[in-house]
Design a protein around this motif. Sequence first.
Motif, PDB file in Angstrom:
ATOM      1  N   MET A 266      13.963  55.043  41.656  1.00  0.00           N
ATOM      2  CA  MET A 266      14.694  56.249  42.064  1.00  0.00           C
ATOM      3  C   MET A 266      15.707  55.951  43.160  1.00  0.00           C
ATOM      4  SD  MET A 266      13.985  58.868  40.221  1.00  0.00           S
ATOM      5  CE  MET A 266      13.640  57.889  38.757  1.00  0.00           C
ATOM      6  N   ALA A 267      15.359  55.070  44.089  1.00  0.00           N
ATOM      7  CA  ALA A 267      16.299  54.716  45.151  1.00  0.00           C
ATOM      8  C   ALA A 267      17.541  54.054  44.573  1.00  0.00           C
ATOM      9  CB  ALA A 267      15.617  53.791  46.167  1.00  0.00           C
ATOM     10  N   MET A 268      17.355  53.183  43.594  1.00  0.00           N
ATOM     11  CA  MET A 268      18.507  52.529  42.972  1.00  0.00           C
ATOM     12  C   MET A 268      19.331  53.523  42.154  1.00  0.00           C
ATOM     13  SD  MET A 268      17.249  48.684  42.030  1.00  0.00           S
ATOM     14  CE  MET A 268      15.936  49.149  40.911  1.00  0.00           C
ATOM     15  N   GLU A 269      18.658  54.418  41.442  1.00  0.00           N
ATOM     16  CA  GLU A 269      19.386  55.488  40.751  1.00  0.00           C
ATOM     17  C   GLU A 269      20.206  56.310  41.744  1.00  0.00           C
ATOM     18  OE1 GLU A 269      16.326  56.688  37.104  1.00  0.00           O
ATOM     19  OE2 GLU A 269      17.180  58.226  38.377  1.00  0.00           O
ATOM     20  N   ASP A 270      19.598  56.658  42.881  1.00  0.00           N
ATOM     21  CA  ASP A 270      20.335  57.397  43.915  1.00  0.00           C
ATOM     22  C   ASP A 270      21.628  56.680  44.275  1.00  0.00           C
ATOM     23  OD1 ASP A 270      18.250  59.264  44.157  1.00  0.00           O
ATOM     24  OD2 ASP A 270      17.513  58.471  46.059  1.00  0.00           O
TER      25      ASP A 270
ATOM     26  N   LYS B 136      32.559  66.081  49.710  1.00  0.00           N
ATOM     27  CA  LYS B 136      32.465  66.579  48.321  1.00  0.00           C
ATOM     28  C   LYS B 136      31.538  65.691  47.497  1.00  0.00           C
ATOM     29  CE  LYS B 136      36.925  68.951  47.797  1.00  0.00           C
ATOM     30  NZ  LYS B 136      38.246  68.884  47.112  1.00  0.00           N
ATOM     31  N   ALA B 137      31.660  64.380  47.702  1.00  0.00           N
ATOM     32  CA  ALA B 137      30.835  63.442  46.938  1.00  0.00           C
ATOM     33  C   ALA B 137      29.359  63.597  47.304  1.00  0.00           C
ATOM     34  CB  ALA B 137      31.293  62.013  47.199  1.00  0.00           C
ATOM     35  N   PHE B 138      29.058  63.774  48.584  1.00  0.00           N
ATOM     36  CA  PHE B 138      27.664  63.925  49.006  1.00  0.00           C
ATOM     37  C   PHE B 138      27.049  65.182  48.400  1.00  0.00           C
ATOM     38  CE2 PHE B 138      27.654  61.276  53.220  1.00  0.00           C
ATOM     39  CZ  PHE B 138      27.972  60.139  52.490  1.00  0.00           C
ATOM     40  N   ASP B 139      27.839  66.235  48.266  1.00  0.00           N
ATOM     41  CA  ASP B 139      27.321  67.453  47.653  1.00  0.00           C
ATOM     42  C   ASP B 139      27.042  67.242  46.167  1.00  0.00           C
ATOM     43  OD1 ASP B 139      26.745  70.377  47.557  1.00  0.00           O
ATOM     44  OD2 ASP B 139      28.502  70.365  46.250  1.00  0.00           O
ATOM     45  N   LEU B 140      27.973  66.591  45.455  1.00  0.00           N
ATOM     46  CA  LEU B 140      27.757  66.317  44.034  1.00  0.00           C
ATOM     47  C   LEU B 140      26.554  65.398  43.843  1.00  0.00           C
ATOM     48  CD1 LEU B 140      28.582  66.414  41.058  1.00  0.00           C
ATOM     49  CD2 LEU B 140      30.221  64.567  41.534  1.00  0.00           C
ATOM     50  N   TYR B 141      26.437  64.405  44.686  1.00  0.00           N
ATOM     51  CA  TYR B 141      25.309  63.471  44.632  1.00  0.00           C
ATOM     52  C   TYR B 141      23.973  64.205  44.753  1.00  0.00           C
ATOM     53  CZ  TYR B 141      21.918  60.506  47.168  1.00  0.00           C
ATOM     54  OH  TYR B 141      20.784  59.886  47.631  1.00  0.00           O
TER      55      TYR B 141
ATOM     56  N   ILE C  27      18.504  66.125  43.039  1.00  0.00           N
ATOM     57  CA  ILE C  27      17.367  66.837  43.637  1.00  0.00           C
ATOM     58  C   ILE C  27      16.304  67.201  42.606  1.00  0.00           C
ATOM     59  CG2 ILE C  27      16.740  69.079  44.656  1.00  0.00           C
ATOM     60  CD1 ILE C  27      19.185  68.647  46.556  1.00  0.00           C
ATOM     61  N   ALA C  28      16.686  67.787  41.477  1.00  0.00           N
ATOM     62  CA  ALA C  28      15.683  68.207  40.493  1.00  0.00           C
ATOM     63  C   ALA C  28      14.971  66.999  39.888  1.00  0.00           C
ATOM     64  CB  ALA C  28      16.334  69.057  39.402  1.00  0.00           C
TER      65      ALA C  28
ATOM     66  N   ALA D  20      23.537  66.298  35.398  1.00  0.00           N
ATOM     67  CA  ALA D  20      22.685  67.393  35.865  1.00  0.00           C
ATOM     68  C   ALA D  20      23.428  68.365  36.761  1.00  0.00           C
ATOM     69  CB  ALA D  20      21.477  66.827  36.610  1.00  0.00           C
ATOM     70  N   ALA D  21      24.514  67.904  37.392  1.00  0.00           N
ATOM     71  CA  ALA D  21      25.273  68.767  38.307  1.00  0.00           C
ATOM     72  C   ALA D  21      26.396  69.512  37.597  1.00  0.00           C
ATOM     73  CB  ALA D  21      25.854  67.944  39.453  1.00  0.00           C
ATOM     74  N   ALA D  22      26.606  69.207  36.320  1.00  0.00           N
ATOM     75  CA  ALA D  22      27.730  69.817  35.605  1.00  0.00           C
ATOM     76  C   ALA D  22      27.533  71.306  35.438  1.00  0.00           C
ATOM     77  CB  ALA D  22      27.874  69.153  34.238  1.00  0.00           C
TER      78      ALA D  22
END
Length: 401
Positions: free
Chosen positions: A311-315, A332-337, A342-343, A399-401
């Motif tokens: 999960m850390a690498m996926e992050d 903006k990038a941190f918000d999209l990330y 999160i889910a 997932a953020a789309a």
Amino acid sequence: MTSPSQDIPVLVAGGGIGGLAAALALVRQGFRVKVLEQAPDIGEIGAGMQLGPNAFHAFDALGVGELARSRAVYTDFMVMHDALDEYQVGMIPTGEAFRQRFGNPYAVIHRADAHGSLLEGVQASGQIEFLTSTRVERIEQDADGVTVHDQHGRAHRGLALIGADGVKSVVRQQFVGDEARVTGHVVYRAVVDKADFPQDLQWNAASIWVGPNCHLVHYPLRGGEQYNVVVTFHSREAEQWGVTEGSKAEVQSYFQGICPRARQLIDLPKSWKRWATADREPIDQWSFGRVTLLGDAAHPTTQYMAQGACMAMEDAVTLGEALRVHGNDVEKAFDLYQRSRIARTARIVLSSREMGRIYHAKGVERLVRNDLWRGRSPERFYDAMEWLYGWNVQNCLAAAA
């Protein structure tokens, strides 16, 4: 597009697997990086870890896929046995059909080899400064960047800060301030040479023996020359999160009633490391202006899904993709990330808790567990794993789309 400053780096708190992966992802977007690691030496404690196809997708996206592949052991199957009567609860083939389905293999690797693969990528980049014996104490931020103060009184200026500083994250403490949830489950880990490992358990598999309030895991490492041994039990003591030297007497005082074939595992190691485990309740905000969390700092989990490092690498990969999509606009990038992660990571945390319950079932719950996967085909197992192993760099922002 915002061009990264050539003078001011992005700061990464923590030089573990998550921190190094984040550093590589940032460099690939054109940033310079400064990693602040509190330990005096660069390295990883621990023993083996499991790598799902999602982990290899992440290694590839970070440019170190071949390094990691060369050090991994590729298993033929995952298998679960009941530790009381040796009943085979389930077996999942991880050969060619598995690779075709998920685009990458399932493997096991020594944690130091996974960390070392990322570290070699970091060192080869020439864009990452690595400071040891540097503990984050306090963070300030303004419209243009962040300032991190360490225990020596030094100030480190950066465009942004990635908090990859683990379960006891100082960055999370400042911005979130929640408490870790100590599970009361204790994990003992060791590595045993092949010559000392029972021949009747020398399987090329990620193997687990599940018992009442306990389980035992073993699999090969380093070309089969060593075996990873991990045992978990519910402690009688009040635990605090941390890592200490293990006690042979303590570990042998648990596992009563376990079948001899599985119980012999706890007699093998000459020394153990002891982890008192913890996770945290999932949260719905990791990003705070120019600061964001990653890995165990964002979503610490118990070990039952074998997905913490994955999960850390996926992050890290997702963070890099979010920066790319937003032209390196950090906020903006941190918000999209965070919206992308999160889910999924909360599902890992909650699923891991439930998997721990399934592993450690007793009484009638044990009978239910042993009946869960009876007669299930490999394809049905693969379908059930699609949500986990189907992740890759192409879909990481979906997932953020």
